[in-house]
Design an enzyme around this catalytic site. Structure first.
Site, PDB file in Angstrom:
ATOM      1  N   SER A 184      41.912 -33.809  84.117  1.00  0.00           N
ATOM      2  CA  SER A 184      41.108 -33.197  83.067  1.00  0.00           C
ATOM      3  C   SER A 184      39.869 -32.516  83.662  1.00  0.00           C
ATOM      4  O   SER A 184      39.985 -31.573  84.428  1.00  0.00           O
ATOM      5  CB  SER A 184      40.738 -34.262  82.027  1.00  0.00           C
ATOM      6  OG  SER A 184      40.229 -33.687  80.857  1.00  0.00           O
ATOM      7  N   ASP A 358      49.625 -33.620  74.087  1.00  0.00           N
ATOM      8  CA  ASP A 358      48.209 -33.694  74.445  1.00  0.00           C
ATOM      9  C   ASP A 358      47.394 -32.885  73.439  1.00  0.00           C
ATOM     10  O   ASP A 358      47.526 -31.671  73.350  1.00  0.00           O
ATOM     11  CB  ASP A 358      48.016 -33.123  75.857  1.00  0.00           C
ATOM     12  CG  ASP A 358      46.639 -33.392  76.429  1.00  0.00           C
ATOM     13  OD1 ASP A 358      45.671 -33.412  75.649  1.00  0.00           O
ATOM     14  OD2 ASP A 358      46.526 -33.558  77.657  1.00  0.00           O
ATOM     15  N   HIS A 389      46.973 -37.081  76.329  1.00  0.00           N
ATOM     16  CA  HIS A 389      45.920 -36.906  77.331  1.00  0.00           C
ATOM     17  C   HIS A 389      45.497 -38.239  77.954  1.00  0.00           C
ATOM     18  O   HIS A 389      45.452 -38.377  79.180  1.00  0.00           O
ATOM     19  CB  HIS A 389      44.717 -36.222  76.698  1.00  0.00           C
ATOM     20  CG  HIS A 389      43.766 -35.638  77.688  1.00  0.00           C
ATOM     21  ND1 HIS A 389      44.021 -34.482  78.384  1.00  0.00           N
ATOM     22  CD2 HIS A 389      42.546 -36.058  78.121  1.00  0.00           C
ATOM     23  CE1 HIS A 389      43.015 -34.200  79.192  1.00  0.00           C
ATOM     24  NE2 HIS A 389      42.108 -35.145  79.055  1.00  0.00           N
TER      25      HIS A 389
END
Length: 416
Positions: A184, A358, A389
């Protein structure tokens, strides 16, 4: 079934409450771990990185990195004692927004990526980015007194923290290159470094990204959009009240979540549902035991300015620097619009793993990113259609669903 309007109202109400819990808080008087144990907190939630890794039979070392602009970062080197020889070159594993290095241990030794990578005998270094509780220091600034400490976002993390961490690991291990795994924000900041720091992109043999966060135009999570955009719109107002840090470990919101989620009987129903509302539902992926541990280490803290930047990223189709408004942009950047990052500079061999479910980093934004990179080795959608996620760090399916691909590329770019 509750109406859509009622669900949205509840989400917005909780979001406002979380923001206010941070805005109005002062740091709580620390509660001792002994007292928390007496209340039934899970042991793993009370341990720091070195304590937790040692608890499961892993040796870890604490190292200090100082960035060019004076931030003091704590990073950890971890390995399984059974490894007689470590693979070369070293590997850096970098966390996401509001996390710390602890995120890679929270799922336990059968699922946490730090454990799995160490078990494969890689020389693993687990990073921390400025502003979380392991990197809340500066050579000159006091984070509790100096607002200047908190004037950073992912832009500065990519410009300073990632290069400093890479330089430290390479110097310490006497290696010319390393392998980098970024999740991320930990991936997005590497891309920023490649754009802004010529030569640094070439210091990695391979870049493995997990749900890489560049632009976030299509983010589906309504609570995440609401939180970051409210913060973006109120950043100046918050500054006038002296609020520059948000979601810190030890804040009212974090301590409340840690207390609430310690109860085994309700952690899945309440904390698991809350986590799913911010991301997406993936029943059974994050175990009840892990849910009880997570909130002892999460959220780990960041700046209001950084959260505001993510709010901006959902309002544009570009991967760009912080937008200060036309007048300030002219002073800072020499143009009215913030410059886009140069993704053609990301020349390192690139791998992406991401999920179709996600809701924080949407697959369409990942596809957009991949289409603009010059050296993509593979972009793989995780086979589980519900993979989201937060599964990357906390799912007990990690060992089967993403580690084999990570290990494939680490092996390819490593020597025994």
């Amino acid at each position: 079934m509750a109406s859509k309007t009622n669900v949205m109202f509840n989400i917005l109400f909780v979001s406002v409450a979380v923001i206010l819990g941070n805005v109005l808080r002062s740091r709580l008087i620390p509660i001792s771990n002994e007292f928390k144990r007496s209340l039934g907190y899970p042991e793993d939630s009370l341990l720091n990185f070195t304590e937790l890794s040692q608890h499961y039979g892993y040796a870890s070392e604490e190292h200090t990195v100082v960035t060019e602009d004076g931030y003091v970062l704590t990073i950890f080197r971890i390995n399984r004692r059974k490894c007689s020889k470590l693979r070369r070159p070293p590997v850096i594993l970098m966390h996401g927004l509001l996390q710390s290095s602890d995120a890679w241990l929270d799922a336990g030794p059968d699922a946490g990526l730090a454990y799995l990578i160490s078990d494969a005998c890689y020389d693993l270094w687990v990073g921390n980015q400025r502003g979380n509780y392991y990197s809340r220091r500066h050579v000159r600034l006091d984070p509790d007194r100096d607002s200047e400490f908190w004037k950073f976002s992912a832009d500065e993390i990519g410009l300073y923290d990632i290069p400093a961490t890479i330089d430290y690991v390479l110097k310490y291990t006497r290696e010319a290159k390393l392998n980098y795994i970024g999740y991320s924000q930990g991936a997005g900041t590497y891309l920023i470094m490649c754009s802004e720091r010529p030569g640094y992109c070439d210091k990695a043999s391979v870049l493995i990204t997990l749900a890489p966060a560049a632009r976030q135009t299509y983010t589906k999570s309504l609570p995440y959009r609401f939180l970051t955009q409210v913060i973006s719109q109120t950043e100046d107002a918050l500054a006038t009240t002296g609020v520059y840090e948000i979601f810190a470990k030890g804040s009212l919101s974090q301590e409340f979540l840690a207390f609430l989620c310690k109860f085994s009987a309700i952690s899945e129903a309440i904390c698991g549902t809350g986590e799913s509302l911010f991301d997406s539902f993936h029943p059974g992926s994050i175990t009840n035991e892990t849910l009880r541990v997570i909130f002892g280490h999460f959220p780990a803290g960041t700046s209001v300015h950084n959260m505001a930047r993510y709010g901006q990223s959902m309002q544009t189709k570009r991967f760009q620097k912080f937008d200060y408004g036309k007048e300030r942009n002219m002073k800072i950047y020499g143009e009215e619009q913030p410059p886009s990052y140069n993704l053609s500079a990301v020349t390192v061999p690139f791998v992406a793993l991401y999920g179709n479910n996600d809701h924080l980093v949407d697959p369409k934004d990942v596809s957009w990113l991949i289409s603009r990179l010059p050296n993509v080795l593979e972009a793989k959608v995780v086979s589980d259609p519900l993979w989201n996620h937060l599964d990357v760090t906390y799912s007990h399916y990690t060992k089967d669903l993403i580690f084999p691909k990570i290990n494939e590329y680490l092996l390819k770019y490593s020597q025994s």
